[in-house]
Design a protein around this motif. Sequence first.
Motif, PDB file in Angstrom:
ATOM      1  N   ARG A 124       0.827  -1.210   0.000  1.00  0.00           N
ATOM      2  CA  ARG A 124       0.000   0.000   0.000  1.00  0.00           C
ATOM      3  C   ARG A 124       0.860   1.259   0.000  1.00  0.00           C
ATOM      4  O   ARG A 124       0.540   2.250  -0.658  1.00  0.00           O
ATOM      5  CB  ARG A 124      -0.900   0.000   1.234  1.00  0.00           C
ATOM      6  CG  ARG A 124      -1.978  -1.059   1.221  1.00  0.00           C
ATOM      7  CD  ARG A 124      -3.266  -0.573   0.630  1.00  0.00           C
ATOM      8  NE  ARG A 124      -3.853   0.507   1.423  1.00  0.00           N
ATOM      9  CZ  ARG A 124      -4.955   1.180   1.093  1.00  0.00           C
ATOM     10  NH1 ARG A 124      -5.564   0.900  -0.032  1.00  0.00           N
ATOM     11  NH2 ARG A 124      -5.432   2.123   1.869  1.00  0.00           N
ATOM     12  N   GLN A 125       1.971   1.224   0.709  1.00  0.00           N
ATOM     13  CA  GLN A 125       2.816   2.412   0.837  1.00  0.00           C
ATOM     14  C   GLN A 125       3.838   2.527  -0.289  1.00  0.00           C
ATOM     15  O   GLN A 125       4.101   3.616  -0.795  1.00  0.00           O
ATOM     16  CB  GLN A 125       3.540   2.381   2.178  1.00  0.00           C
ATOM     17  CG  GLN A 125       2.616   2.470   3.384  1.00  0.00           C
ATOM     18  CD  GLN A 125       3.362   2.328   4.704  1.00  0.00           C
ATOM     19  OE1 GLN A 125       4.546   2.578   4.782  1.00  0.00           O
ATOM     20  NE2 GLN A 125       2.654   1.919   5.753  1.00  0.00           N
ATOM     21  N   HIS A 126       4.397   1.390  -0.687  1.00  0.00           N
ATOM     22  CA  HIS A 126       5.540   1.389  -1.587  1.00  0.00           C
ATOM     23  C   HIS A 126       5.174   1.034  -3.028  1.00  0.00           C
ATOM     24  O   HIS A 126       5.893   1.390  -3.962  1.00  0.00           O
ATOM     25  CB  HIS A 126       6.583   0.403  -1.035  1.00  0.00           C
ATOM     26  CG  HIS A 126       7.812   0.283  -1.860  1.00  0.00           C
ATOM     27  ND1 HIS A 126       8.738   1.300  -1.985  1.00  0.00           N
ATOM     28  CD2 HIS A 126       8.279  -0.739  -2.624  1.00  0.00           C
ATOM     29  CE1 HIS A 126       9.714   0.908  -2.788  1.00  0.00           C
ATOM     30  NE2 HIS A 126       9.463  -0.327  -3.173  1.00  0.00           N
ATOM     31  N   GLY A 127       4.067   0.322  -3.212  1.00  0.00           N
ATOM     32  CA  GLY A 127       3.680  -0.153  -4.542  1.00  0.00           C
ATOM     33  C   GLY A 127       3.831  -1.657  -4.679  1.00  0.00           C
ATOM     34  O   GLY A 127       3.129  -2.297  -5.443  1.00  0.00           O
ATOM     35  N   TRP A 128       4.760  -2.217  -3.932  1.00  0.00           N
ATOM     36  CA  TRP A 128       4.883  -3.667  -3.842  1.00  0.00           C
ATOM     37  C   TRP A 128       5.587  -3.994  -2.525  1.00  0.00           C
ATOM     38  O   TRP A 128       6.299  -3.182  -1.961  1.00  0.00           O
ATOM     39  CB  TRP A 128       5.657  -4.260  -5.012  1.00  0.00           C
ATOM     40  CG  TRP A 128       7.074  -3.771  -5.163  1.00  0.00           C
ATOM     41  CD1 TRP A 128       8.192  -4.264  -4.549  1.00  0.00           C
ATOM     42  CD2 TRP A 128       7.533  -2.696  -5.988  1.00  0.00           C
ATOM     43  NE1 TRP A 128       9.307  -3.565  -4.936  1.00  0.00           N
ATOM     44  CE2 TRP A 128       8.932  -2.590  -5.837  1.00  0.00           C
ATOM     45  CE3 TRP A 128       6.891  -1.798  -6.863  1.00  0.00           C
ATOM     46  CZ2 TRP A 128       9.701  -1.643  -6.494  1.00  0.00           C
ATOM     47  CZ3 TRP A 128       7.662  -0.848  -7.526  1.00  0.00           C
ATOM     48  CH2 TRP A 128       9.050  -0.773  -7.345  1.00  0.00           C
ATOM     49  N   SER A 129       5.372  -5.215  -2.052  1.00  0.00           N
ATOM     50  CA  SER A 129       5.998  -5.620  -0.806  1.00  0.00           C
ATOM     51  C   SER A 129       7.456  -5.978  -1.051  1.00  0.00           C
ATOM     52  O   SER A 129       7.776  -6.720  -1.981  1.00  0.00           O
ATOM     53  CB  SER A 129       5.262  -6.829  -0.220  1.00  0.00           C
ATOM     54  OG  SER A 129       5.986  -7.352   0.866  1.00  0.00           O
ATOM     55  N   ARG A 130       8.309  -5.489  -0.192  1.00  0.00           N
ATOM     56  CA  ARG A 130       9.724  -5.872  -0.282  1.00  0.00           C
ATOM     57  C   ARG A 130       9.943  -7.289   0.246  1.00  0.00           C
ATOM     58  O   ARG A 130      10.982  -7.890  -0.013  1.00  0.00           O
ATOM     59  CB  ARG A 130      10.596  -4.881   0.503  1.00  0.00           C
ATOM     60  CG  ARG A 130      11.061  -3.690  -0.321  1.00  0.00           C
ATOM     61  CD  ARG A 130       9.965  -2.644  -0.581  1.00  0.00           C
ATOM     62  NE  ARG A 130       9.444  -2.007   0.595  1.00  0.00           N
ATOM     63  CZ  ARG A 130       9.921  -0.846   1.090  1.00  0.00           C
ATOM     64  NH1 ARG A 130      10.918  -0.247   0.493  1.00  0.00           N
ATOM     65  NH2 ARG A 130       9.358  -0.282   2.147  1.00  0.00           N
TER      66      ARG A 130
END
Length: 536
Positions: free
Chosen positions: A375-381
Amino acid sequence: MSDFDALIIGAGHNGLTCAAYLAQAGLRVKVVERRGVVGGAAVTQEFHPGFRNSVAAYTVSLLNPKVIADLKLAEHGLRIVERRAQNFLPAPSGRYLLTGAKYTARSVAHLSKRDASRFDGFAAELESIADVLRHFVLRAPPNLVERFGAGAIREGFAALGTANRLRALSLEQQRLLLDLFTCSAGEMLDARFENDLVKALFGFDAIVGNYASPYAAGSAYVMLYHAFGEVNGKKGVWGHAIGGMGAITQAMAAAARAAGAEIETAAGVREVLVEKDRVVGVTLDDGRSLRAKYVAANVNPKLLYTRLLPKDALPVDFRRRMQAWKNGSGTFRMNVALSGLPSFKALPGSGDHLTAGIIIAPSLDYMDRAYSDARQHGWSREPVVEMLIPSTLDDSLAPEGRHVASLFCQHVAPQLPGGVSWDDRRDEVADLMIATVDRYVPGFAASVLGRQILSPLDLEREFGLLGGDIFHGALSLNQLFSARPMLGHADYRGPLKGLYHCGSGAHPGGGVTGAPGHNAAAAILGDHRSLFTSRG
């Protein structure tokens, strides 16, 4: 005069199912498909020289046994084999959970004696409610109508039948049903189990194709939705179609053609034709117009009502609601060609666990963080990845000694923040997905000979899955059952006469089920019989 009795937009599995049933009933049926092949997202293609795989849809369980039998799919070449183990969940610590008839009890007990004592009871609870779902899958849910008349009487009987089926449940089962429709999977699982891997086993089904945390309200229903399948008469089992998912849709296309249906590929629909308050056909991208008494759309409802129909043909309130139809699966799909079988740190070497759904998501908290990060970054790290290696069950997919793997990856944002295009981030995220697997399988990245990448944008462009949504619309409470795709239109009939919904945007929803196609065909045939009865 109409060119056809029924025209189907889209040759995905539900469109082909609908076409086959209608043709078997004697209607003149035409299917038009934008892509150059039939099958929609259930196709098998070569993605690297010598390597074939199911491109998008990738595993079998929800395909309805009645559809398989009615369309005689086995006679048209379909063969489904079950996984030798069902699921394999490795943990960074080196511990693991392996499920399947021979493995579940021992594996769960090794992780937690307390969870082992509760596991079968919870599985049985889910199965009892899954049986309720199975009862409703191949019938239209009660449809709300405004005026009293024949339609209202019909829907009243449907509602009565639904109520009687629910009344047969015990009070405790009714409470569980309510929980599964409204609660989060996380809170239900935390209340029952203590081991992270045991909770993750069920929790993964709550977030697969669902862009949400396992602690989001309603995620328990998505968990339940994935529990009502079966393979070769065995409930709750997952399997593989020999030849890949395209074998399913090729068999469906053969069944439809054998019954007399005509299927045309590379024939995209530019516009649905409306005369007065009735749909009468379509105009294709090449300018041809085809007319039909009935038009069934096997496309996302939002795509149908905001792109293919004239704006002034629809009631204002209806169009406004369709513009707000919620899409987005948080899905990033990859196919990889491998030089050999992977060997997991948690369970080295070959074995039945490599035929399973391999879930890299060791806890509910891991899944929750993956969603928040996306949600914050665009994809999960630290993404969630399910890997299947279908070549362990089907040697037709890869050269001898080589293998193919499907990577079904969560969570990524359907649209990236800041207006960034997925085309600019596709390879970066693909590298991350492979690196994530490599942490559990040393040498995995080095074994990759080739890869196919499908971001949410690719899934939309290639298959018409808006926002990459594999379900043609989120399985949220306001988009389920009598509200799918909208209250007043749960009976597979659109707001215009002659228009029907036969895709996953109709009840019961997504997955390779064939159920919406089956149910839409029943609605069309019912109207067809009524039309001729009234004329007779």
